[in-house]
Design an enzyme around this catalytic site. Structure first.
Site, PDB file in Angstrom:
ATOM      1  N   SER A 206       0.819  -1.205   0.000  1.00  0.00           N
ATOM      2  CA  SER A 206       0.000   0.000   0.000  1.00  0.00           C
ATOM      3  C   SER A 206       0.863   1.270   0.000  1.00  0.00           C
ATOM      4  O   SER A 206       1.680   1.456  -0.902  1.00  0.00           O
ATOM      5  CB  SER A 206      -0.950  -0.071   1.203  1.00  0.00           C
ATOM      6  OG  SER A 206      -1.936   0.902   1.140  1.00  0.00           O
ATOM      7  N   ASP A 377      -9.881  -3.419  -5.122  1.00  0.00           N
ATOM      8  CA  ASP A 377      -9.538  -4.271  -3.969  1.00  0.00           C
ATOM      9  C   ASP A 377     -10.254  -3.792  -2.702  1.00  0.00           C
ATOM     10  O   ASP A 377      -9.873  -4.142  -1.595  1.00  0.00           O
ATOM     11  CB  ASP A 377      -8.013  -4.343  -3.781  1.00  0.00           C
ATOM     12  CG  ASP A 377      -7.404  -3.028  -3.285  1.00  0.00           C
ATOM     13  OD1 ASP A 377      -8.139  -2.054  -3.023  1.00  0.00           O
ATOM     14  OD2 ASP A 377      -6.155  -2.975  -3.156  1.00  0.00           O
ATOM     15  N   HIS A 411      -7.609  -5.366  -0.308  1.00  0.00           N
ATOM     16  CA  HIS A 411      -6.393  -4.569  -0.114  1.00  0.00           C
ATOM     17  C   HIS A 411      -5.542  -5.158   1.011  1.00  0.00           C
ATOM     18  O   HIS A 411      -4.326  -5.330   0.881  1.00  0.00           O
ATOM     19  CB  HIS A 411      -6.843  -3.155   0.248  1.00  0.00           C
ATOM     20  CG  HIS A 411      -5.786  -2.116   0.219  1.00  0.00           C
ATOM     21  ND1 HIS A 411      -5.248  -1.637  -0.946  1.00  0.00           N
ATOM     22  CD2 HIS A 411      -5.164  -1.448   1.210  1.00  0.00           C
ATOM     23  CE1 HIS A 411      -4.340  -0.716  -0.678  1.00  0.00           C
ATOM     24  NE2 HIS A 411      -4.260  -0.587   0.642  1.00  0.00           N
TER      25      HIS A 411
END
Ligand SMILES: *[C@@H]1O[C@H](CO)[C@@H](O)[C@H](O)[C@H]1NC(C)=O
Ligand SMILES: *[C@@H]1O[C@H](CO)[C@@H](O)[C@H](O)[C@H]1NC(C)=O
Length: 441
Positions: A206, A377, A411
């Site tokens: 991320s 996601d 995610h």
């Protein structure tokens, strides 16, 4: 809540075929030897722990804050401090916010607050005090790598960074990020030297991906080629995501800021804290990826596309003209230069999860925007994930690029779900796993 998932089946079919969508798939040859390449991990947002020390220059908002978290000028945990008493929350909020120093033309801590990321070099400093943090902050990945034989401090290293900050364009004062780059460069060299000069695999999740890419893009190419075997970029898109606009729009709503005020657990959600961070602009949708005209936020008086971000920040999210200028001069140029790191790259992303795609104000009961969902996601939109194939994979100078898209994976799942971890560890070891075709696209 309106959804528009009708177009998904066609798209999924398109994607379903090979495990790897794109790539000059040169498969690494060694790896079976058991002598792994050293690994350096960069976790996601909020995962690094920040320690603080107060000096006499600190001007506390209340007498309590002069002492909170700080006896005798020693370092103590500012984020994430779960043991401090609840009434200390306003003190933590005051000390965690950033200020813009006009003389320095850069972000700083408030005067009298010194900070540092805990345990640079180790994965032990990643936030993993609670099970939820462990999933979020690569705790499961660290366990999986340890099962594969990795040892913290020997073959496995951590590069926590101050998630409040962000890279500025080259040439702009950017003290915190410059410091991070120097430390990461030294860490990569150390990790390689300690492991028979083998090049390092950088693995980010991320927000860590933005730090990893900007770090690599500012190293000399011969250094990169010699010391970095591969970048494994998990759950980062090439152009941000719409959810970040939703966060800013709703935190500008008086009701929601009242409800999160003054709680230690929610200190980062307080508007005066979160909107002071340089990183608040990092993941805003980029006009190159979201298209100049696609409406992302629609109000009765105006539609905002990615190129209207400055106007959105002022009119809907309530930023001052000065803060908007920082988006335009510091964040946007970095978003526009998101690009190929010119070392082998594997992108691992979840897809097939409903993801905020558009906010529409003025429909329904008027309490807030109506949310339209699309594919992604759950955080990063599919458009931003697919753009990696062009922005990194499509760069003629990028020799090796591979994208692994895992169906129905979130995610967070990319670094915590058992199947995703198998894929991720396989990519890190250079032994790609052909697991469960039905779920790996
Ligand atoms: C957390 O905050 C409290 C009170 O502000 C402080 O006494 C304590 O040392 C902090 N915890 C850590 C681990 O630094
Ligand atoms: C993803 O989830 C949906 C709904 O649960 C399911 O119908 C579909 O088969 C799943 N797709 C894959 C590739 O696993």
């Amino acid at each position: 809540m309106a959804t528009k998932l009708q177009w998904l089946p066609a798209l999924l079919l398109l994607l379903l075929f090979p495990i790897f969508l794109v790539g000059g798939l040169k498969t690494p040859k060694e790896a079976a030897s058991g002598a792994h390449n050293p690994v350096v991990l960069l976790p996601g947002n909020t995962c690094s722990q920040i320690e603080a020390r107060l000096t006499d220059a600190y001007d506390p908002p209340s007498p309590r804050c002069a002492a909170a978290g700080n006896d005798n000028a020693r370092w103590s945990r500012l984020w994430k401090n779960t043991t401090a008493p609840e009434p200390d929350a306003p003190c933590f909020a005051d000390q965690l916010r950033l200020v813009y120093d006009h003389a320095a033309d850069d972000y700083r801590n408030p005067p009298g607050v010194l900070t540092r990321a805990l345990s640079f070099g180790s994965t032990r400093g990643f936030l993993s005090d609670t099970p939820a943090d462990k999933e979020l902050c690569m705790g499961r990945l660290v366990e999986a790598l340890e099962r594969a034989g990795y040892v913290d401090g020997e073959t496995l290293f951590g590069a926590p960074y101050d998630f409040r900050h962000a890279a500025a364009p080259p040439g702009k004062p950017n003290r915190e990020f410059s410091r991070f780059r120097r430390r990461l460069r030294t860490l990569v060299e150390h990790a390689s030297r300690k492991n028979g000069d083998k090049p390092v695999v950088l693995v980010s999740h991320s927000q860590g991906g933005y730090f990893a890419l900007e770090f690599l893009n500012r190293t000399p190419q011969p250094w990169r080629t010699r010391l970095v075997k591969r970048l494994v970029l998990a759950s980062t898109g090439a152009g941000g995501f719409v959810l970040s606009m939703q966060g800013l729009a709703t935190s500008n709503n008086a009701n929601s800021s009242r409800s999160t005020a003054s709680s230690l657990a929610n200190v980062l959600k307080q508007r005066q804290v979160s909107t002071s961070f340089a990183s608040v602009f990092t993941a805003l949708p980029s006009p190159t990826v979201f298209g100049p005209d696609t409406p992302l936020v629609v109000t009765p008086s105006k539609s905002y596309a990615a190129r209207d971000m400055a106007e959105f920040l002022a009119a809907v999210a309530g930023f001052t003209p000065e803060a908007v200028r920082r988006y335009e001069t510091r964040a946007l140029p970095v978003a526009l230069r998101f690009g190929a790191p010119l070392v082998p790259v594997t992108c691992v992303n979840g897809v097939g999860v409903p993801t905020v795609e558009k906010l529409v104000y003025g429909r329904g009961d008027g309490t807030g925007p109506e949310v339209e969902y699309g594919d992604g996601d759950g955080v990063v939109n599919l458009a931003s994930i697919l753009a990696l194939d062009d922005v990194i994979g499509g760069d003629p100078r990028q020799e090796e690029y591979k994208s692994v898209k895992i169906a129905n994976m979130s995610h967070l799942g990319v670094v915590s779900d058992a199947l995703a971890l198998e894929v991720l560890v396989g990519e890190i070891l250079g032994q790609p796993r052909a697991v469960l075709m039905s779920r790996v696209m």
